[in-house]
Write a protein that holds these residues in place. Structure first.
Motif, PDB file in Angstrom:
ATOM      1  N   ALA A 191       5.794  26.321   9.326  1.00 59.61           N
ATOM      2  CA  ALA A 191       6.706  25.221   8.975  1.00 59.61           C
ATOM      3  C   ALA A 191       6.041  24.318   7.950  1.00 59.61           C
ATOM      4  N   GLN A 192       6.854  23.518   7.306  1.00 58.81           N
ATOM      5  CA  GLN A 192       6.373  22.463   6.425  1.00 58.81           C
ATOM      6  C   GLN A 192       6.872  21.153   7.017  1.00 58.81           C
ATOM      7  N   PHE A 193       5.956  20.214   7.245  1.00 60.85           N
ATOM      8  CA  PHE A 193       6.352  18.958   7.869  1.00 60.85           C
ATOM      9  C   PHE A 193       7.248  18.142   6.941  1.00 60.85           C
ATOM     10  N   PRO A 194       8.326  17.588   7.492  1.00 62.63           N
ATOM     11  CA  PRO A 194       9.295  16.838   6.694  1.00 62.63           C
ATOM     12  C   PRO A 194       8.905  15.371   6.546  1.00 62.63           C
ATOM     13  N   HIS A 195       7.753  15.116   5.971  1.00 67.26           N
ATOM     14  CA  HIS A 195       7.348  13.724   5.819  1.00 67.26           C
ATOM     15  C   HIS A 195       7.217  13.346   4.344  1.00 67.26           C
ATOM     16  N   ASP A 196       7.359  12.073   4.089  1.00 57.25           N
ATOM     17  CA  ASP A 196       7.298  11.507   2.743  1.00 57.25           C
ATOM     18  C   ASP A 196       5.981  10.759   2.633  1.00 57.25           C
ATOM     19  N   ASP A 197       5.072  11.260   1.831  1.00 50.81           N
ATOM     20  CA  ASP A 197       3.735  10.695   1.828  1.00 50.81           C
ATOM     21  C   ASP A 197       3.146  10.674   0.418  1.00 50.81           C
ATOM     22  N   ARG A 198       2.207   9.797   0.207  1.00 51.94           N
ATOM     23  CA  ARG A 198       1.498   9.668  -1.064  1.00 51.94           C
ATOM     24  C   ARG A 198       0.056   9.275  -0.768  1.00 51.94           C
ATOM     25  N   MET A 199      -0.820   9.522  -1.726  1.00 56.63           N
ATOM     26  CA  MET A 199      -2.170   8.973  -1.671  1.00 56.63           C
ATOM     27  C   MET A 199      -2.063   7.530  -2.146  1.00 56.63           C
ATOM     28  N   ALA A 200      -2.867   6.658  -1.565  1.00 54.84           N
ATOM     29  CA  ALA A 200      -2.798   5.247  -1.960  1.00 54.84           C
ATOM     30  C   ALA A 200      -4.194   4.649  -2.036  1.00 54.84           C
ATOM     31  N   PHE A 201      -4.353   3.826  -3.041  1.00 51.74           N
ATOM     32  CA  PHE A 201      -5.590   3.091  -3.276  1.00 51.74           C
ATOM     33  C   PHE A 201      -5.190   1.621  -3.338  1.00 51.74           C
ATOM     34  N   ALA A 202      -5.182   0.977  -2.170  1.00 53.02           N
ATOM     35  CA  ALA A 202      -4.700  -0.402  -2.055  1.00 53.02           C
ATOM     36  C   ALA A 202      -5.886  -1.354  -1.968  1.00 53.02           C
ATOM     37  N   VAL A 203      -5.832  -2.409  -2.783  1.00 48.85           N
ATOM     38  CA  VAL A 203      -6.905  -3.395  -2.832  1.00 48.85           C
ATOM     39  C   VAL A 203      -6.298  -4.772  -2.585  1.00 48.85           C
ATOM     40  N   PHE A 222      -1.712  -1.918  -5.510  1.00 51.47           N
ATOM     41  CA  PHE A 222      -1.925  -0.472  -5.433  1.00 51.47           C
ATOM     42  C   PHE A 222      -2.400   0.003  -6.803  1.00 51.47           C
ATOM     43  N   LEU A 223      -3.574   0.626  -6.844  1.00 50.03           N
ATOM     44  CA  LEU A 223      -4.142   1.083  -8.106  1.00 50.03           C
ATOM     45  C   LEU A 223      -3.408   2.323  -8.597  1.00 50.03           C
ATOM     46  N   PRO A 224      -2.932   2.311  -9.843  1.00 53.47           N
ATOM     47  CA  PRO A 224      -2.238   3.482 -10.379  1.00 53.47           C
ATOM     48  C   PRO A 224      -3.230   4.567 -10.812  1.00 53.47           C
ATOM     49  N   VAL A 225      -2.913   5.804 -10.478  1.00 50.95           N
ATOM     50  CA  VAL A 225      -3.712   6.920 -10.982  1.00 50.95           C
ATOM     51  C   VAL A 225      -3.425   7.011 -12.475  1.00 50.95           C
ATOM     52  N   GLU A 226      -4.485   7.009 -13.283  1.00 50.96           N
ATOM     53  CA  GLU A 226      -4.330   7.030 -14.741  1.00 50.96           C
ATOM     54  C   GLU A 226      -3.657   8.320 -15.192  1.00 50.96           C
ATOM     55  N   ARG A 264       2.633  15.207  -8.819  1.00 52.48           N
ATOM     56  CA  ARG A 264       2.763  13.799  -9.182  1.00 52.48           C
ATOM     57  C   ARG A 264       3.652  13.096  -8.153  1.00 52.48           C
ATOM     58  N   GLY A 265       3.292  11.897  -7.806  1.00 51.03           N
ATOM     59  CA  GLY A 265       4.095  11.081  -6.896  1.00 51.03           C
ATOM     60  C   GLY A 265       4.169   9.658  -7.397  1.00 51.03           C
ATOM     61  N   VAL A 266       4.977   8.871  -6.737  1.00 51.71           N
ATOM     62  CA  VAL A 266       5.137   7.463  -7.090  1.00 51.71           C
ATOM     63  C   VAL A 266       5.267   6.657  -5.804  1.00 51.71           C
ATOM     64  N   ILE A 267       4.593   5.527  -5.752  1.00 59.62           N
ATOM     65  CA  ILE A 267       4.851   4.553  -4.699  1.00 59.62           C
ATOM     66  C   ILE A 267       5.862   3.590  -5.312  1.00 59.62           C
ATOM     67  N   GLU A 268       7.077   3.646  -4.804  1.00 61.24           N
ATOM     68  CA  GLU A 268       8.171   2.876  -5.392  1.00 61.24           C
ATOM     69  C   GLU A 268       7.964   1.377  -5.189  1.00 61.24           C
ATOM     70  N   ASP A 312       6.638   0.423  -9.993  1.00 59.77           N
ATOM     71  CA  ASP A 312       6.287   1.722  -9.419  1.00 59.77           C
ATOM     72  C   ASP A 312       4.837   2.041  -9.761  1.00 59.77           C
ATOM     73  N   VAL A 313       4.143   2.686  -8.822  1.00 64.17           N
ATOM     74  CA  VAL A 313       2.729   3.009  -9.013  1.00 64.17           C
ATOM     75  C   VAL A 313       2.556   4.526  -8.989  1.00 64.17           C
ATOM     76  N   PRO A 314       2.096   5.115 -10.104  1.00 57.91           N
ATOM     77  CA  PRO A 314       1.863   6.563 -10.120  1.00 57.91           C
ATOM     78  C   PRO A 314       0.672   6.945  -9.241  1.00 57.91           C
ATOM     79  N   THR A 315       0.857   8.027  -8.493  1.00 60.05           N
ATOM     80  CA  THR A 315      -0.197   8.514  -7.609  1.00 60.05           C
ATOM     81  C   THR A 315       0.037   9.993  -7.335  1.00 60.05           C
ATOM     82  N   VAL A 316      -0.723  10.544  -6.423  1.00 57.98           N
ATOM     83  CA  VAL A 316      -0.601  11.944  -6.043  1.00 57.98           C
ATOM     84  C   VAL A 316       0.299  12.050  -4.821  1.00 57.98           C
TER      85      VAL A 316
END
Length: 189
Positions: A7-19, A120-124, A139-143, A153-157
């Motif tokens: 199975a593939q888990f049905p979750h919505d997730d991103r990497m985050a670098f929060a300061v 949230f630090l954006p991935v360059e 590619r992902g985005v923290i809306e 919006d913050v670009p991330t993985v």
């Protein structure tokens, strides 16, 4: 190994670098140039959790290592709470400056942004392109509407869609019941 994707888990997730905003760090370049001594809450590397591996790779692609942060006087807190979706969860150890982790769908992140002004630090873009091309990462985005205080919006993985593997000899009925249980719980996952 004799495994199969179940199975593939049905979750919505991103990497985050929060300061925390009071640190004055808005980008990875700021962190690199200021050599800010961040106290970073993250998964302990010895836990072999995929998020710490991803955090290290993303930091390294931005020219930063965990060793650099410690050399600058910072500290890796290695304090990720065990139950990160508990409504009363403290985001990290008192005195922390940043959280580098995944699991954005949990209460830990909501509590972080409700209790602290957060950046949230954006991935360059150049790093993102390299991660996509060389590692196949998406590619992902923290809306900007996701958390209190965000203005863009913050670009991330993207860290969604974890795969559940099983042994190829797993009983078919047990496999079916496992998938059924995941489907029944998809809204809480």
């Amino acid at each position: 190994m004799p495994v199969r994707a179940l199975a593939q888990f049905p979750h919505d997730d991103r990497m985050a670098f929060a300061v925390r905003k009071e640190c004055g760090i808005n980008t990875f370049a700021d962190l690199r140039e200021q050599k800010y001594p961040l106290k970073v809450s993250t998964v302990p590397p010895e836990n072999w959790h995929p998020s710490v591996w991803a955090v290290e790779i993303i930091l390294n692609e931005h020219g930063i290592t965990f060793e650099d942060i410690e050399k600058w006087g910072g500290k890796l807190l290695r304090d990720r709470p065990r139950f990160i979706n508990d409504p009363g969860i403290a985001p990290a150890t008192p005195g922390f400056d940043a959280i580098f982790d995944e699991a954005l769908m949990t209460r830990r992140w909501t509590n972080m942004t409700e209790q602290h002004d957060t950046v949230f630090l954006p991935v360059e873009e150049e790093v993102m392109q390299k991660l996509e091309k060389e590692r196949g990462w998406e590619r992902g985005v923290i809306e900007k509407t996701r958390y209190r205080g965000m203005t863009e919006d913050v670009p991330t993985v993207d860290f969604s869609g974890w795969v559940l593997l099983c042994h190829e000899d797993m009983d078919e009925e047990l496999a079916y019941l496992t998938i059924e249980a995941i489907d029944e719980q998809k809204h809480s996952i």
